[in-house]
Design an enzyme around this catalytic site. Structure first.
Site, PDB file in Angstrom:
ATOM      1  N   CYS A  89       0.362  -1.415   0.236  1.00  0.00           N
ATOM      2  CA  CYS A  89       0.162  -0.267  -0.208  1.00  0.00           C
ATOM      3  C   CYS A  89       1.148   1.429  -0.323  1.00  0.00           C
ATOM      4  CB  CYS A  89      -1.034   0.458   1.130  1.00  0.00           C
ATOM      5  SG  CYS A  89      -2.109  -1.394   0.814  1.00  0.00           S
TER       6      CYS A  89
HETATM    7  C1  BEZ Z   1       0.628  -4.623   2.227  1.00  0.00           C
HETATM    8  O1  BEZ Z   1       0.100  -3.417   1.118  1.00  0.00           O
HETATM    9  O2  BEZ Z   1       1.493  -5.032   1.375  1.00  0.00           O
HETATM   10  C2  BEZ Z   1      -0.507  -5.871   2.542  1.00  0.00           C
HETATM   11  C3  BEZ Z   1      -1.535  -5.234   2.900  1.00  0.00           C
HETATM   12  C4  BEZ Z   1      -2.612  -6.128   3.384  1.00  0.00           C
HETATM   13  C5  BEZ Z   1      -2.078  -7.601   2.594  1.00  0.00           C
HETATM   14  C6  BEZ Z   1      -0.969  -8.230   2.646  1.00  0.00           C
HETATM   15  C7  BEZ Z   1      -0.046  -6.871   1.967  1.00  0.00           C
END
Ligand code: BEZ
Length: 246
Positions: free
Chosen positions: A80
């Site tokens: 994210c």
């Molecule tokens: C991420 O943004 O890295 C992420 C967020 C939730 C679950 C898995 C990865």
């Protein structure tokens, strides 16, 4: 069996049936509210929401612009962080196309503000677009961004492109583990904006500047007048022309 006993059993059974019907109606309404899915061509529902830059009304925020509304699973997560950084880095590209962007997760506005500092630091950007703090999941439910078999509580990576007439033009859904390709998002916006103005469609792997496909609603005899840059007839249903707005 005495008449009184029979009446009592009938009464109990009727009450049970009534409870069952009421419970069914409640759960059915909940289910319908939850799975009221949005589809291409639908009007994008309006909403008011708390964001990292204060309260907004979605329609007022969009004004006459195109919009990209996209959710991410959670603040302070790696993928994210890169996605929101990339979006900020593409600010000029979105502005050039008259597109306003709006992110969303179910975290608080305070969390968003803290995380934005990390995004700016690590991605060398300036996140100035709003991030919706959808703690009550109102927008997430409205746009069907929670897919319970992926996560009961977090939004998946949903993305909607909305035209100035507030219609849903494109929907993307990615899992939490896969960051989206924002070059593709810009490519699709280019295609949508082109096809909104000309009777053309864009073929596989098209990029801005490539030849486009002439819609089959255009009669072959009308092509020279409508597309004066020239055209190719590969099959009666497959006709191409240079991009008309280039
Ligand atoms: C991420 O943004 O890295 C992420 C967020 C939730 C679950 C898995 C990865």
């Amino acid at each position: 069996m005495l008449l009184a006993q029979r009446l009592s059993i009938t009464h109990k059974l009727s009450r049970l049936l009534l409870v069952f019907i009421i419970r069914f109606l409640i759960s059915d309404t909940k289910l319908k509210n939850r799975i009221m899915s949005i589809r291409i061509g639908d009007v994008a529902p309006n909403f008011q929401a708390k964001t990292s830059i204060g309260e907004i009304d979605f329609y007022e925020f969009l004004g006459e612009s195109w919009g990209v509304l996209f959710s991410h699973p959670a603040d302070y997560t790696p993928v994210c962080t890169t996605e929101l950084g990339r979006t900020a880095a593409l600010k000029d590209e979105f502005e050039k196309r008259n597109v306003k962007v709006l992110a969303l997760s179910v975290d608080s506005a305070e969390s968003h503000k803290g995380w934005i500092n990390d995004i700016n630091e690590t991605q060398n950007t300036n996140v100035d677009f709003p991030i919706i703090a959808d703690e009550e999941k109102k927008v997430a439910d409205l746009y069907d961004m929670i897919h319970p078999n992926a996560s009961e509580t977090l939004t998946v990576r949903s993305l909607f492109i909305i035209s100035p007439d507030k219609k849903i033009k494109l929907m993307l859904t990615y899992p939490a583990s896969t960051g989206r390709n924002f070059t593709e998002v810009l490519r699709v916006i280019d295609s949508l904006q082109l096809t909104a103005n000309y009777s053309v469609a864009t073929p596989a792997d098209w990029n801005d500047g490539d030849d486009v496909v002439i819609m089959n609603s255009i009669k072959t005899e009308d092509i020279p007048e409508r597309f004066p840059k020239g055209h190719k007839i590969i099959k009666p249903y497959l006709r191409t022309t240079p991009q008309p707005n280039k």
